[in-house]
Design a protein around this motif. Structure first.
Motif, short mmCIF file in Angstrom:
data_model
loop_
_atom_site.label_atom_id
_atom_site.label_comp_id
_atom_site.label_asym_id
_atom_site.label_seq_id
_atom_site.Cartn_x
_atom_site.Cartn_y
_atom_site.Cartn_z
N TRP A 20 0.83 -1.21 0.00
CA TRP A 20 0.00 0.00 0.00
C TRP A 20 0.87 1.26 0.00
CZ3 TRP A 20 -4.98 -0.52 -0.99
CH2 TRP A 20 -5.54 -1.77 -0.79
N ALA A 21 0.49 2.22 -0.86
CA ALA A 21 1.24 3.47 -0.98
C ALA A 21 0.33 4.65 -0.68
CB ALA A 21 1.79 3.62 -2.40
N ARG A 35 -4.44 9.88 -0.83
CA ARG A 35 -5.25 8.66 -0.76
C ARG A 35 -4.30 7.48 -0.64
NH1 ARG A 35 -5.55 11.17 -5.52
NH2 ARG A 35 -7.69 11.83 -5.51
N ILE A 36 -4.82 6.34 -0.28
CA ILE A 36 -4.02 5.12 -0.20
C ILE A 36 -4.37 4.25 -1.40
CG2 ILE A 36 -3.51 3.06 1.19
CD1 ILE A 36 -2.66 5.67 2.53
N LEU A 37 -3.35 3.82 -2.13
CA LEU A 37 -3.56 3.02 -3.33
C LEU A 37 -2.64 1.80 -3.33
CD1 LEU A 37 -3.89 5.89 -5.96
CD2 LEU A 37 -5.72 4.51 -4.99
N HIS A 38 -2.90 0.89 -4.25
CA HIS A 38 -2.26 -0.42 -4.30
C HIS A 38 -1.67 -0.64 -5.70
CE1 HIS A 38 -3.10 -4.98 -3.45
NE2 HIS A 38 -2.03 -4.83 -4.18
N PRO A 39 -0.51 -0.07 -6.00
CA PRO A 39 0.07 -0.22 -7.34
C PRO A 39 0.72 -1.59 -7.55
CG PRO A 39 0.79 1.81 -6.30
CD PRO A 39 0.16 0.98 -5.23
N TYR A 40 0.78 -1.96 -8.80
CA TYR A 40 1.50 -3.15 -9.24
C TYR A 40 2.54 -2.67 -10.25
CZ TYR A 40 2.09 -8.08 -10.49
OH TYR A 40 2.58 -9.33 -10.67
N TRP A 41 3.80 -3.03 -10.05
CA TRP A 41 4.90 -2.55 -10.89
C TRP A 41 5.40 -3.66 -11.80
CZ3 TRP A 41 5.84 2.52 -11.02
CH2 TRP A 41 5.31 3.29 -9.97
N GLU A 42 5.68 -3.27 -13.06
CA GLU A 42 6.25 -4.19 -14.04
C GLU A 42 7.60 -3.65 -14.49
OE1 GLU A 42 2.80 -6.25 -16.53
OE2 GLU A 42 2.84 -4.07 -16.83
N TRP A 43 8.63 -4.47 -14.32
CA TRP A 43 9.99 -4.13 -14.75
C TRP A 43 10.41 -5.19 -15.76
CZ3 TRP A 43 13.68 -0.98 -15.66
CH2 TRP A 43 15.01 -1.38 -15.73
N ASP A 44 10.72 -4.75 -16.99
CA ASP A 44 11.09 -5.71 -18.04
C ASP A 44 12.59 -5.70 -18.35
OD1 ASP A 44 11.55 -3.39 -19.51
OD2 ASP A 44 9.96 -3.76 -20.97
N GLY A 45 13.37 -5.04 -17.50
CA GLY A 45 14.81 -4.93 -17.72
C GLY A 45 15.20 -3.64 -18.42
N LEU A 72 3.84 8.73 -5.16
CA LEU A 72 3.53 7.54 -4.37
C LEU A 72 4.67 7.28 -3.39
CD1 LEU A 72 2.63 5.58 -7.52
CD2 LEU A 72 0.98 5.90 -5.69
N THR A 73 4.34 7.09 -2.12
CA THR A 73 5.35 6.75 -1.13
C THR A 73 4.88 5.56 -0.31
OG1 THR A 73 6.21 9.00 -0.98
CG2 THR A 73 6.66 7.57 0.88
N TYR A 74 5.78 4.61 -0.18
CA TYR A 74 5.56 3.41 0.63
C TYR A 74 6.39 3.54 1.91
CZ TYR A 74 4.20 1.20 -3.86
OH TYR A 74 3.62 0.87 -5.07
N TRP A 75 5.87 3.01 3.02
CA TRP A 75 6.57 3.09 4.31
C TRP A 75 6.26 1.87 5.14
CZ3 TRP A 75 4.47 3.22 9.28
CH2 TRP A 75 5.37 3.53 10.31
N THR A 76 7.26 1.40 5.88
CA THR A 76 7.05 0.32 6.86
C THR A 76 7.42 0.83 8.24
OG1 THR A 76 9.29 -0.57 6.78
CG2 THR A 76 7.70 -1.47 5.18
N PRO A 77 6.97 0.17 9.30
CA PRO A 77 7.35 0.57 10.66
C PRO A 77 8.86 0.49 10.92
CG PRO A 77 5.37 -0.77 10.74
CD PRO A 77 5.88 -0.83 9.33
N THR A 78 9.60 -0.26 10.10
CA THR A 78 11.06 -0.28 10.24
C THR A 78 11.72 0.85 9.44
OG1 THR A 78 11.30 -1.85 8.41
CG2 THR A 78 11.13 -2.78 10.65
N HIS A 79 10.89 1.71 8.87
CA HIS A 79 11.31 2.90 8.12
C HIS A 79 11.91 2.61 6.76
CE1 HIS A 79 10.08 5.25 11.49
NE2 HIS A 79 10.91 4.60 12.28
N ASP A 80 11.66 1.41 6.21
CA ASP A 80 11.95 1.20 4.80
C ASP A 80 10.98 2.08 4.03
OD1 ASP A 80 13.80 -0.79 5.42
OD2 ASP A 80 12.46 -2.44 4.89
N THR A 81 11.50 2.87 3.11
CA THR A 81 10.63 3.73 2.30
C THR A 81 11.08 3.69 0.84
OG1 THR A 81 11.96 5.72 2.66
CG2 THR A 81 10.13 5.35 4.18
N CYS A 82 10.12 3.83 -0.03
CA CYS A 82 10.44 4.05 -1.44
C CYS A 82 9.37 4.98 -2.02
CB CYS A 82 10.57 2.75 -2.21
SG CYS A 82 9.16 1.65 -2.27
N THR A 83 9.82 5.79 -2.96
CA THR A 83 8.95 6.81 -3.55
C THR A 83 9.07 6.76 -5.07
OG1 THR A 83 9.20 8.25 -1.64
CG2 THR A 83 8.52 9.31 -3.69
#
Length: 160
Positions: A20-21, A35-45, A72-83
């Motif tokens: 969730w982001a 808002r909170i959203l649920h993205p799906y990422w595709e990486w083809d290289g 979009l920003t993702y966060w965990t309680p261990t403070h891993d984040t990605c944007t």
């Protein structure tokens, strides 16, 4: 600055683990809307593209017509984040909506889920209540919580 081939796999791994982001768009008056959203990422290289199964509400359409970008920003309680800072466009063609529906429906846990559990989408991917939001990142940042806490780990940043 990190190249896309180095950061994209780390970004997808963290984003799909967190799921969730927090997402922000901007209205015609320059005001942010979260808002909170649920993205799906595709990486083809070579290219990284994100998808969000969404309802094309009048508010969401107006925001993206005014400013076709999303943060979009993702966060965990261990403070891993990605944007991911992205260009964003609602996609309505039947082929894409079916593909994105299936992407989520058959995706691995925890990022995959059956979109039919969302009541307005009970009629499936071709319902007027369902659209695909395409995300094309122009900036990515991946930060393990250990880096923020001074315990090691590499902060990765990429810009198109």
């Amino acid at each position: 600055m990190t190249d896309l081939a180095s950061i994209a796999p780390a970004f997808v791994e963290m984003a799909h683990r967190i799921v969730w982001a927090t997402a922000a768009t901007v209205d015609e008056h320059g005001r942010p809307r979260g808002r909170i959203l649920h993205p799906y990422w595709e990486w083809d290289g070579t290219a990284l593209v994100g998808w969000i199964a969404t309802g094309p509400t009048p508010l969401k359409r107006a925001h993206l017509e005014h400013s076709p970008y999303i943060s979009l920003t993702y966060w965990t309680p261990t403070h891993d984040t990605c944007t991911a800072e992205c260009g964003a466009a609602l996609v309505y063609d039947d082929e894409t909506r079916q593909r994105i529906w299936d992407l989520f429906k058959h995706g691995p846990a925890p990022v995959g889920y059956d979109p039919a559990i969302i009541p307005p989408w009970k009629d499936g991917p071709l319902s007027p209540a369902f659209a695909a939001l395409r995300l094309e990142p122009w900036r990515l940042r991946v930060m393990p919580g250990t880096a923020m806490l001074g315990e090691g780990g590499e902060i990765l940043t990429w810009r198109a």
